[in-house]
Scaffold this motif. Sequence first.
Motif, PDB file in Angstrom:
ATOM      1  N   TYR A  21       1.271 -12.059 -39.714  1.00  0.00           N
ATOM      2  CA  TYR A  21       0.670 -12.904 -40.750  1.00  0.00           C
ATOM      3  C   TYR A  21       0.954 -14.379 -40.466  1.00  0.00           C
ATOM      4  CZ  TYR A  21      -0.089 -15.019 -45.355  1.00  0.00           C
ATOM      5  OH  TYR A  21      -0.508 -15.819 -46.391  1.00  0.00           O
ATOM      6  N   LYS A 123       4.945 -15.034 -56.118  1.00  0.00           N
ATOM      7  CA  LYS A 123       5.307 -16.082 -55.161  1.00  0.00           C
ATOM      8  C   LYS A 123       6.049 -17.230 -55.845  1.00  0.00           C
ATOM      9  CE  LYS A 123       2.425 -17.021 -51.849  1.00  0.00           C
ATOM     10  NZ  LYS A 123       1.230 -17.422 -51.080  1.00  0.00           N
ATOM     11  N   SER A 147       1.185 -13.337 -48.351  1.00  0.00           N
ATOM     12  CA  SER A 147       0.273 -13.292 -49.490  1.00  0.00           C
ATOM     13  C   SER A 147       0.457 -11.973 -50.234  1.00  0.00           C
ATOM     14  CB  SER A 147      -1.176 -13.415 -49.016  1.00  0.00           C
ATOM     15  OG  SER A 147      -1.541 -12.284 -48.247  1.00  0.00           O
ATOM     16  N   THR A 148       0.064 -11.960 -51.492  1.00  0.00           N
ATOM     17  CA  THR A 148       0.170 -10.737 -52.294  1.00  0.00           C
ATOM     18  C   THR A 148      -0.645  -9.609 -51.671  1.00  0.00           C
ATOM     19  OG1 THR A 148       0.486 -12.028 -54.318  1.00  0.00           O
ATOM     20  CG2 THR A 148      -0.217  -9.739 -54.578  1.00  0.00           C
TER      21      THR A 148
END
Length: 266
Positions: A21, A123, A147-148
């Motif tokens: 990521y 976050k 990220s979620t």
Amino acid sequence: MFMMIANYLCTTLSWHIGINYFDNHKKLKFMQSIALVNISQLGKYIPGKLWSYMIQIYWLASKGIPKTTVLYLNIVTTLLPILVSLLIGSLLLMLLPNWYHMKTEILMFIGLLLVINLVLFNKNFLKSFIGIISKITRQKISFYQLSTRRIISMQLFYIAGAFFWALAGCFISLSIGFSLDSLKILFISSAMLLGDVIGFLILIAPGGLGVREGTMFLILKGTGIIQFALIFPIVMRLLCIVTDLIMGIVSVLIISRSKYFSRNNN
């Protein structure tokens, strides 16, 4: 054993999704992730269980990946499978007749796990927590956060891994001559998931030795077959050691043939 390997691969794939990521380094191939994750996991047999993280930090830092990023990723990839195993294992435990009397306590525990899971996805909370740590240590800690959506995709693979882990337990039961029914599957699945995570959480126990077996015995004795409750954890331990060795050997072979792990390749 194949189901155990499938579990290991799901765990590795989740870590692989996480590390790739971040765009400040050369993307890892899945085979490289297999090598890095599984060779470092052999460190769990050393008391303290922090050695696997140290190996990853050392290797990845040499490739330009910030240590804080690797540390953050390892925190996430440690918490996610723990939460998954505890949640599923506790839900299954609640369905067992021997544990009906603790239904309220188990439900409260599950609720707590769900709250922790939601916090992990938040976050803003994580940013505030890191800010507090930075003030305490007087060091600036900065890194890209997952990220979620990425965390959810990682968690799905941990859920798949939990399924393979429970399935491995069912095959072990059949291989040692004990038949299966729906209730025994619940016992085995709960014992596999909770035994594994509790063994991991006891840091002083190398590879969860003794702790995992004791937890499994405590749950499996509810089947009413003491021989099964005694034999199953031992066979499980032996197969885990063999699986770890196989994955370790595969990892060494990948490392020996991959330029990524070369000292001169940064």
